[in-house]
Design a protein around this motif. Structure first.
Motif, PDB file in Angstrom:
ATOM      1  N   TYR A 112     -19.614  13.332 -15.508  1.00 50.66           N
ATOM      2  CA  TYR A 112     -18.849  12.061 -15.240  1.00 50.66           C
ATOM      3  C   TYR A 112     -18.179  12.688 -14.452  1.00 50.66           C
ATOM      4  O   TYR A 112     -16.727  11.435 -14.167  1.00 50.66           O
ATOM      5  N   HIS A 113     -17.325  13.408 -14.775  1.00 53.81           N
ATOM      6  CA  HIS A 113     -16.256  14.407 -13.876  1.00 53.81           C
ATOM      7  C   HIS A 113     -15.971  15.861 -13.261  1.00 53.81           C
ATOM      8  O   HIS A 113     -17.211  16.422 -14.284  1.00 53.81           O
ATOM      9  N   PHE A 114     -15.659  15.793 -12.250  1.00 54.46           N
ATOM     10  CA  PHE A 114     -15.262  17.412 -12.178  1.00 54.46           C
ATOM     11  C   PHE A 114     -13.997  17.958 -12.324  1.00 54.46           C
ATOM     12  O   PHE A 114     -13.432  17.282 -12.476  1.00 54.46           O
ATOM     13  N   HIS A 115     -13.747  19.366 -12.702  1.00 56.96           N
ATOM     14  CA  HIS A 115     -12.762  19.992 -13.063  1.00 56.96           C
ATOM     15  C   HIS A 115     -12.161  20.510 -12.551  1.00 56.96           C
ATOM     16  O   HIS A 115     -12.676  21.570 -11.963  1.00 56.96           O
ATOM     17  N   VAL A 116     -10.761  20.625 -11.524  1.00 53.23           N
ATOM     18  CA  VAL A 116     -10.229  21.631 -11.110  1.00 53.23           C
ATOM     19  C   VAL A 116      -9.205  22.052 -11.639  1.00 53.23           C
ATOM     20  O   VAL A 116      -8.689  21.886 -12.318  1.00 53.23           O
ATOM     21  N   ILE A 151     -12.730   0.983 -18.973  1.00 54.42           N
ATOM     22  CA  ILE A 151     -13.539   1.454 -17.823  1.00 54.42           C
ATOM     23  C   ILE A 151     -14.626   2.489 -17.705  1.00 54.42           C
ATOM     24  O   ILE A 151     -13.518   3.370 -18.250  1.00 54.42           O
ATOM     25  N   SER A 152     -15.782   2.906 -17.674  1.00 49.69           N
ATOM     26  CA  SER A 152     -16.250   4.315 -18.019  1.00 49.69           C
ATOM     27  C   SER A 152     -16.743   4.812 -15.955  1.00 49.69           C
ATOM     28  O   SER A 152     -16.687   4.463 -15.561  1.00 49.69           O
ATOM     29  N   SER A 153     -16.517   6.372 -16.513  1.00 48.92           N
ATOM     30  CA  SER A 153     -16.994   6.580 -14.367  1.00 48.92           C
ATOM     31  C   SER A 153     -18.453   6.634 -15.088  1.00 48.92           C
ATOM     32  O   SER A 153     -19.240   6.503 -15.527  1.00 48.92           O
ATOM     33  N   ILE A 154     -18.909   7.432 -13.657  1.00 53.97           N
ATOM     34  CA  ILE A 154     -20.225   7.574 -13.887  1.00 53.97           C
ATOM     35  C   ILE A 154     -20.725   8.885 -14.173  1.00 53.97           C
ATOM     36  O   ILE A 154     -20.394   9.757 -13.491  1.00 53.97           O
ATOM     37  N   SER A 155     -22.664   9.041 -14.637  1.00 56.61           N
ATOM     38  CA  SER A 155     -22.493   9.927 -14.584  1.00 56.61           C
ATOM     39  C   SER A 155     -23.858  10.500 -13.122  1.00 56.61           C
ATOM     40  O   SER A 155     -24.128   9.218 -12.220  1.00 56.61           O
ATOM     41  N   LEU A 156     -23.748  11.607 -12.948  1.00 58.62           N
ATOM     42  CA  LEU A 156     -24.611  11.868 -11.424  1.00 58.62           C
ATOM     43  C   LEU A 156     -25.637  12.961 -11.818  1.00 58.62           C
ATOM     44  O   LEU A 156     -26.459  13.310 -10.745  1.00 58.62           O
ATOM     45  N   ARG A 157     -25.752  13.219 -13.352  1.00 60.38           N
ATOM     46  CA  ARG A 157     -26.880  13.849 -13.086  1.00 60.38           C
ATOM     47  C   ARG A 157     -27.967  13.288 -13.847  1.00 60.38           C
ATOM     48  O   ARG A 157     -28.342  12.592 -13.425  1.00 60.38           O
ATOM     49  N   ARG A 158     -29.204  14.509 -13.440  1.00 61.04           N
ATOM     50  CA  ARG A 158     -30.660  13.636 -13.713  1.00 61.04           C
ATOM     51  C   ARG A 158     -31.268  14.695 -14.070  1.00 61.04           C
ATOM     52  O   ARG A 158     -31.306  15.846 -14.007  1.00 61.04           O
ATOM     53  N   TYR A 189     -30.786  18.058 -11.625  1.00 63.28           N
ATOM     54  CA  TYR A 189     -31.026  17.044 -10.449  1.00 63.28           C
ATOM     55  C   TYR A 189     -29.851  16.885 -10.698  1.00 63.28           C
ATOM     56  O   TYR A 189     -29.301  16.114 -11.062  1.00 63.28           O
ATOM     57  N   ILE A 190     -29.001  16.484  -8.893  1.00 59.02           N
ATOM     58  CA  ILE A 190     -28.193  15.411  -9.141  1.00 59.02           C
ATOM     59  C   ILE A 190     -29.340  13.627  -8.924  1.00 59.02           C
ATOM     60  O   ILE A 190     -30.267  13.925  -8.605  1.00 59.02           O
ATOM     61  N   ASN A 191     -28.474  12.452  -8.875  1.00 58.08           N
ATOM     62  CA  ASN A 191     -29.730  11.258  -8.968  1.00 58.08           C
ATOM     63  C   ASN A 191     -29.067  10.437  -7.791  1.00 58.08           C
ATOM     64  O   ASN A 191     -28.377  11.128  -7.391  1.00 58.08           O
ATOM     65  N   ASP A 192     -29.502   9.262  -7.600  1.00 56.58           N
ATOM     66  CA  ASP A 192     -29.323   8.402  -6.155  1.00 56.58           C
ATOM     67  C   ASP A 192     -27.765   8.282  -5.895  1.00 56.58           C
ATOM     68  O   ASP A 192     -27.164   7.676  -5.440  1.00 56.58           O
ATOM     69  N   LYS A 193     -26.887   8.566  -7.279  1.00 58.20           N
ATOM     70  CA  LYS A 193     -25.630   8.174  -7.076  1.00 58.20           C
ATOM     71  C   LYS A 193     -24.461   8.931  -6.911  1.00 58.20           C
ATOM     72  O   LYS A 193     -23.259   9.262  -6.210  1.00 58.20           O
TER      73      LYS A 193
END
Length: 290
Positions: free
Chosen positions: A213-217, A144-151, A156-160
């Motif tokens: 695809y991820h955020f880093h804490v 499985i893969s994560s999703i990208s939120l960028r545009r 910009y962010i995308n619709d996800k």
């Protein structure tokens, strides 16, 4: 067996740099955490971790991903942070918890591939993919893969991107243990624009390359961890103007200054891989420990 390991490590430390094995080979070979008191040693990108514990592969509100990497190890504070943040995420619509990416290797240290940081058990990659199925098999977690939120290359962010993504990052930033959160610049700007209340938490959200695809804490060094080196705190303020500049530079890249034809050619940067002697001295004991 431990005597053999001790002798080998003594020889490794004594070797000249040109002959010493890379530290990532030594730490990448460790399968379990050391039997020591939990302690992050060194800095996020140059250190190791004593007494790390494994995040259980599956919990009531999380799943550890890419189990073949064996990077679901961290300081006990890190494991507690994940469990509590995932429980908050599970309260949001469409989320049953969190998918957790890389934390650290069993004994921290430089990784065989991927990261320069994640070396002391205080860094966590959290997938952007909503964790609505917490019954994934080991094989499914590899595929499985994560999703990208960028545009627009991260401007910009995308619709996800959803309000839930913001709420999860907001909750992570408001945790006192959190030092920074890295995410692509467009997400930071979007959250700056959306926040109409207290903006203090935005200071910890920092724009950085990738991280769509991820955020880093990144957690701060735990209280009393004398061998741990914190990163400098973020600049004062909410950081929104800085993030907007990142976005502006993506949309309209600054023109490169013309090179002086008479200037000497810059020397290529050669990044040497760390060897054991580059790391804190305690890292030898971390590798020696059972």
């Amino acid at each position: 067996m431990m005597l053999v390991v001790a002798v080998v490590l003594s020889l490794v430390v004594a070797l000249p740099l040109s002959a010493a094995p890379e530290a990532k080979q030594l730490f990448g070979a460790a399968k379990k955490g050391s039997t020591q008191r939990a302690a992050p040693l060194g800095s996020y990108a140059k250190g190791c971790a004593a007494g790390s514990v494994a995040l259980p592969e599956t919990g009531p509100t999380w799943q550890a991903m890419r189990l073949s990497r064996n990077r679901n190890w961290g300081h006990p504070t890190t494991i507690d942070f994940i469990q509590k943040l995932s429980a908050k995420a599970a309260q949001l619509p469409g989320w049953n918890g969190l998918y957790i990416g890389d934390i650290s290797q069993p004994r921290g240290g430089p990784m065989l591939s991927g990261h320069r940081s994640h070396q002391i058990g205080l860094d966590i990659d959290i997938w952007m993919l909503p964790a609505n199925n917490l019954k994934l098999s080991r094989r499914e977690r590899e595929e499985i893969s994560s999703i990208s939120l960028r545009r627009a290359k991260g401007a910009y962010i995308n619709d996800k991107f959803t309000p839930q993504h913001m709420e999860i990052m907001k909750a992570a930033a408001k945790d006192k243990r959190t030092a920074r959160i890295f995410v692509f610049p467009g997400a930071k700007v979007a959250m700056c624009n959306a926040e109409k209340g207290n903006r203090r938490w935005l200071r910890k959200i920092r724009p950085w390359y990738g991280h769509h695809y991820h955020f880093h804490v990144r957690l701060a060094c735990p209280k009393g961890a004398r061998g741990c080196k914190d990163q400098n705190p973020p600049p004062a303020g909410d950081g929104c103007a800085d993030a907007q500049k990142w976005v502006n530079d993506i949309l309209n890249p600054p023109k490169a200054k013309p090179r002086d034809p008479n200037a000497p050619k810059p020397k290529p940067r050669v990044r040497r891989e760390y060897v054991l002697s580059d790391l804190p001295k305690q890292c030898v004991d971390v590798l020696r420990s059972r």
